[in-house]
Design a protein around this motif. Structure first.
Motif, PDB file in Angstrom:
ATOM      1  N   SER A 204      34.203  31.179  40.513  1.00  0.00           N
ATOM      2  CA  SER A 204      33.308  31.554  41.602  1.00  0.00           C
ATOM      3  C   SER A 204      33.350  30.499  42.700  1.00  0.00           C
ATOM      4  CB  SER A 204      31.873  31.676  41.081  1.00  0.00           C
ATOM      5  OG  SER A 204      30.983  31.823  42.174  1.00  0.00           O
TER       6      SER A 204
ATOM      7  N   ASN B 157      32.603  36.324  45.981  1.00  0.00           N
ATOM      8  CA  ASN B 157      32.642  34.971  45.421  1.00  0.00           C
ATOM      9  C   ASN B 157      33.772  34.768  44.418  1.00  0.00           C
ATOM     10  OD1 ASN B 157      30.428  33.724  46.747  1.00  0.00           O
ATOM     11  ND2 ASN B 157      29.077  35.027  45.531  1.00  0.00           N
ATOM     12  N   LEU B 158      34.475  35.828  44.076  1.00  0.00           N
ATOM     13  CA  LEU B 158      35.538  35.760  43.085  1.00  0.00           C
ATOM     14  C   LEU B 158      36.785  35.089  43.662  1.00  0.00           C
ATOM     15  CD1 LEU B 158      36.732  36.602  40.307  1.00  0.00           C
ATOM     16  CD2 LEU B 158      37.370  38.762  41.384  1.00  0.00           C
TER      17      LEU B 158
ATOM     18  N   GLU C 133      30.980  29.698  44.335  1.00  0.00           N
ATOM     19  CA  GLU C 133      29.686  29.023  44.276  1.00  0.00           C
ATOM     20  C   GLU C 133      29.595  28.004  43.141  1.00  0.00           C
ATOM     21  OE1 GLU C 133      27.030  32.341  43.988  1.00  0.00           O
ATOM     22  OE2 GLU C 133      26.964  32.593  46.177  1.00  0.00           O
ATOM     23  N   SER C 134      30.643  27.865  42.352  1.00  0.00           N
ATOM     24  CA  SER C 134      30.599  26.952  41.205  1.00  0.00           C
ATOM     25  C   SER C 134      30.809  25.509  41.646  1.00  0.00           C
ATOM     26  CB  SER C 134      31.664  27.343  40.184  1.00  0.00           C
ATOM     27  OG  SER C 134      32.958  27.146  40.732  1.00  0.00           O
TER      28      SER C 134
ATOM     29  N   ASP D 281      34.220  41.274  44.333  1.00  0.00           N
ATOM     30  CA  ASP D 281      33.121  40.326  44.552  1.00  0.00           C
ATOM     31  C   ASP D 281      33.579  39.246  45.541  1.00  0.00           C
ATOM     32  OD1 ASP D 281      31.344  38.056  44.219  1.00  0.00           O
ATOM     33  OD2 ASP D 281      30.644  39.003  42.375  1.00  0.00           O
TER      34      ASP D 281
ATOM     35  N   TRP E  64      30.095  38.248  34.826  1.00  0.00           N
ATOM     36  CA  TRP E  64      30.038  37.128  35.765  1.00  0.00           C
ATOM     37  C   TRP E  64      30.131  37.543  37.228  1.00  0.00           C
ATOM     38  CZ3 TRP E  64      28.658  32.816  33.405  1.00  0.00           C
ATOM     39  CH2 TRP E  64      28.911  32.694  32.039  1.00  0.00           C
ATOM     40  N   PHE E  65      30.814  38.657  37.467  1.00  0.00           N
ATOM     41  CA  PHE E  65      31.050  39.101  38.841  1.00  0.00           C
ATOM     42  C   PHE E  65      30.657  40.563  38.984  1.00  0.00           C
ATOM     43  CE2 PHE E  65      34.154  35.789  37.812  1.00  0.00           C
ATOM     44  CZ  PHE E  65      33.874  34.870  38.812  1.00  0.00           C
TER      45      PHE E  65
END
Length: 145
Positions: free
Chosen positions: A59, A121-122, A61-62, A119, A113-114
């Motif tokens: 992600s 963010n993927l 965002e990670s 997605d 997770w997605f």
């Protein structure tokens, strides 16, 4: 004693890593290796390709996504207690945006997770392994790749 069997190179290295990494394929990804404490995230290996690169879904965002933006050196720790397989790998990580590769690697577990394959963010994370070491349980010895 044959010391060459404790220092594996070339194509044999890729074959050995692929053979050693069976189920489970969950590893610990360590980033920000130059800081204390390092960042650690559990990750699921999606593929080990013909070049020996390891692929993950990640992600944007990670924390490891951000860490890799600043320093792409990573360590991957693999443990399989059942088969007494213990591997430590070092390499360089790259974020990859490739819709065709996402479709190729996508599986239903990723829905946890997605939102889906689209997605925003993927991102794919590709790790090119530079060096690796595994514990040879039969000989009670560390083997280097």
């Amino acid at each position: 004693m044959n010391t060459n069997k404790y220092n594996i190179k070339g194509k044999e290295k890729l074959e050995k890593i692929s053979k050693l990494i069976q189920e489970p394929k969950v590893v610990m990804l360590l980033t920000a290796l130059n800081k204390t404490p390092v960042s650690v995230s559990p990750m699921t290996i999606q593929e080990i390709d013909e070049q020996g690169d390891i692929w993950f879904f990640s992600s944007k965002e990670s924390s490891h996504f951000t860490d890799i933006e600043f320093d792409n050196k990573v360590q991957i720790i693999y443990v399989d207690n059942t088969n007494q397989t213990y591997i430590s790998m070092y390499g360089n990580a790259t974020h990859i945006v490739d819709k065709m590769k996402v479709v190729e690697l996508w599986n239903s577990e990723m829905n946890n997770w997605f939102d889906d394959k689209d997605d925003s963010n993927l991102v794919l994370l590709n790790v090119n392994i530079d060096t690796a070491h595994y514990w040879n349980s039969n000989d009670k010895r560390l083997v280097s790749f």
